[in-house]
Design an enzyme around this catalytic site. Structure first.
Site, PDB file in Angstrom:
ATOM      1  N   ASP A 248       0.817  -1.210   0.000  1.00 56.53           N
ATOM      2  CA  ASP A 248       0.000   0.000   0.000  1.00 56.53           C
ATOM      3  C   ASP A 248       0.858   1.270   0.000  1.00 56.53           C
ATOM      4  OD1 ASP A 248      -2.688   1.316   0.459  1.00 56.53           O
ATOM      5  OD2 ASP A 248      -1.641   2.007   2.251  1.00 56.53           O
ATOM      6  N   GLU A 285       1.614  -0.082  -4.867  1.00 55.88           N
ATOM      7  CA  GLU A 285       0.757   1.055  -5.177  1.00 55.88           C
ATOM      8  C   GLU A 285       1.604   2.297  -4.948  1.00 55.88           C
ATOM      9  OE1 GLU A 285      -3.207   3.466  -3.659  1.00 55.88           O
ATOM     10  OE2 GLU A 285      -1.926   2.397  -2.263  1.00 55.88           O
TER      11      GLU A 285
END
Length: 583
Positions: A248, A285
């Site tokens: 993330d 990401e």
């Protein structure tokens, strides 16, 4: 049956640490490196915690594998090797050529558990995807949450079934031919139940990131904090048999060392992959639009295997929906040219001006060296739905015809396609931002902050759902009864056929970005994508369009509506439809 067990915890912050096991308290010995150890009799499922300093309230183990009473309660011992794995025949699956399905355990089924999700895996096999990507499952406060408020990275949320259920889920996926990617969050910790600062200097002294204090990856006493991150990554891949990690928001990982933690992670994961004898994948990401993330280490990159391409999403979404606010502005202005740019180069902002950021952003992808499969392409994901004010899916805006057009563009792209759960049938249920913080003040602050954030962007604050309201969570659960009803059944059929085409025609999984050719006409709202000898034709307009091709079409492999009519080098395509043609 009890046996001598060594308990250990890295806790350089407190002057004294004691161990509580099944109610009995034991002193611990500290070594010079800040580790505390004690050997005591304990059963295989003993409950334990650590008493720090003069505090008589036991705190959970930072490396706890199980929290039966939530993140504020005692830890429970868990032996990951006890599971009788049935996936001996599983040799893994490379990301290249695969399709990813993003799933949130709590809203995928009415029950919201890992065991209930197992019962729906047949649907994913029939759909034709290759990987299940689970949103974060590590321990968070309360009973339901997106997962990005996790505070115990090594535990599996008990309301999902805990670590044993997690192993059953991964095992079941592998036995059905599905790989598993786990979404992990290393850039911040949640606001409730985070006791790590009582143990260790887990946060840096520098500035915060958007979600709170930055993790201490390169400051004083950061070696063990960094090890805490790396060991967690290896745990999912080794002990839980996971096939990959989605990392993330890696742009929020502040690391000033010569070797970035991501590069170090890639090195260790590659070594584990060799030892395990199966592919292990790291997917980032990132908001940086920096291809160095996925450039091999031998070419001075960080060596991650893939990254999300939000630019591709923004280009397709803005073009299909007409939305032009916020970060969609540049993409809406570019129109189909923006879609073409991302299809051929992965990034739209590749050093170009970003009006949203008010600066130049990104750098170009070397398409001669980096294949398209290293970039995940999608029309929807959890952020692009849940971070909308009312959590509305694109199916709430687009017609079934344009939904099918969007699916065709994504699933015939040179990227690794990703679907968000329910997207395959155009689910009508929203997917909203929900929390269940047990601390009333944190819950109230979360709700107030959410409404204020969207009010600043012109939304009516009264329309923004209260994330603490249990109904916000309940509304976000998939309605599986929709599959057999129109228009959902037709949308599902489109996705199944497109995924089957990818398996039948290697040209549709060709990841050579340098070989991509795209034509478009903004006035007629027509896009033509060259995929080897195949042509993907998309008509985004509300009228039938005659489209000129570079060579005669010889047949129709697939059409989302009535079959187009080829005539020489032209083809007549129905309104709001797409087709895959042979030439």
């Amino acid at each position: 049956m009890s046996a001598p067990v060594e308990f250990a915890v890295w806790a350089p912050v407190p002057e004294r640490v004691r161990l509580q096991v099944d109610g009995a308290v034991h002193d611990m010995r500290r070594s010079d490196d800040g580790w505390w150890r004690a050997e005591v009799e304990a059963g295989p499922e003993a409950d334990y915690g650590f008493l720090l300093g003069d505090d008589d309230t036991p705190r959970p183990d930072p490396r706890s594998r199980r929290q039966p009473d939530g993140v504020h309660g005692l830890s429970r011992r868990f032996d990951p090797s006890a599971h009788p794995w049935g996936d001996d025949a599983w040799t893994g699956r490379p990301l290249a050529g695969g399709v990813v399905y993003e799933m949130h355990v709590g809203t995928f089924t009415p029950e919201g558990t890992l065991d209930a999700a197992i019962d729906r895996l047949g649907h994913l096999v029939d759909l034709g995807v290759d990987f299940v990507e689970l949103l974060p499952v590590n321990g968070f406060d309360g009973t339901h949450n997106w997962g990005y408020d996790g505070v115990l990275w090594y535990a599996v949320q008990e309301s999902y079934g805990g670590p044993a259920a997690y192993q059953r889920f991964v095992d079941a996926c592998h036995q059905r031919g599905l790989g598993v990617v786990q979404d992990v969050v290393y850039n911040h910790l949640g606001p409730s139940g985070n006791y790590l600062p009582l143990f260790m200097p887990v946060f840096s002294e520098g500035g915060p990131n958007p979600w709170g204090s930055s993790v201490n990856l390169s400051g004083p006493d950061s070696d063990e904090v960094r090890r805490y991150v790396l060991d967690n990554a290896l745990m999912w891949l080794r002990d839980m048999h996971v096939d990959g990690l989605r990392l993330d928001a890696v742009h929020a990982l502040v690391d000033e060392r010569a070797t970035h933690v991501l590069e170090e992670m890639a090195q260790e994961v590659d070594r584990l992959s060799v030892a395990e004898g199966r592919p292990l994948t790291l997917i980032a990401e990132s908001d940086l639009n920096d291809p160095h993330l996925v450039t091999p280490r031998a070419a001075n990159g960080k060596g991650l295997h893939a990254q999300w391409s939000d630019d591709f999403h923004h280009a397709v979404f803005a073009t299909l929906t007409g939305e032009a606010s916020g970060y969609y502005a540049d993409f809406a202005e570019a129109g189909l040219a923006g879609v073409a740019k991302t299809l051929t180069g992965a990034f739209f902002h590749d050093g170009s001006w970003s009006s949203f950021r008010r600066r130049h952003h990104g750098r170009p992808v070397d398409t001669s060296r980096l294949p398209g499969w290293k970039f995940l392409g999608y029309l929807q994901d959890h952020d692009q739905i849940g971070n909308r004010a009312v959590g509305d899916r694109v199916s709430a805006t687009l017609s079934p015809g344009l939904l099918a057009v969007g699916a065709t563009i994504v699933l015939t792209s040179p990227f690794t396609p990703m679907l968000f759960m329910g997207e395959e049938w155009g689910a009508s249920t929203p997917w909203q931002f929900f929390t269940s913080h047990t601390d009333p003040e944190i819950g109230r602050a979360t709700a107030v902050g959410r409404k204020a954030e969207f009010a600043e962007h012109g939304w009516d604050a009264d329309e923004v759902p209260d994330p603490q309201d249990p109904e916000t969570f309940t509304r976000s659960k998939l309605d599986w009864s929709e599959l057999d009803r129109e228009p959902h059944a037709s949308v599902l059929a489109v996705h199944r056929r497109l995924l089957a085409l990818r398996r039948e025609h290697p040209e549709l999984v060709d990841a050579d970005l340098a070989a991509m050719e795209v034509g478009w006409d903004d006035e007629d709202r027509v896009l033509v994508v060259h995929r080897g000898s195949l042509r993907v034709v998309a008509n985004l307009s509300g009228e039938e369009q005659e489209v000129e091709l570079d060579r005669p079409a010889t047949g129709v492999l697939f059409a989302t509506a009535d079959e187009p009519t080829p005539s020489g080098t032209s083809v007549t395509v129905p309104a709001e439809s797409a087709a895959v043609l042979t030439t």
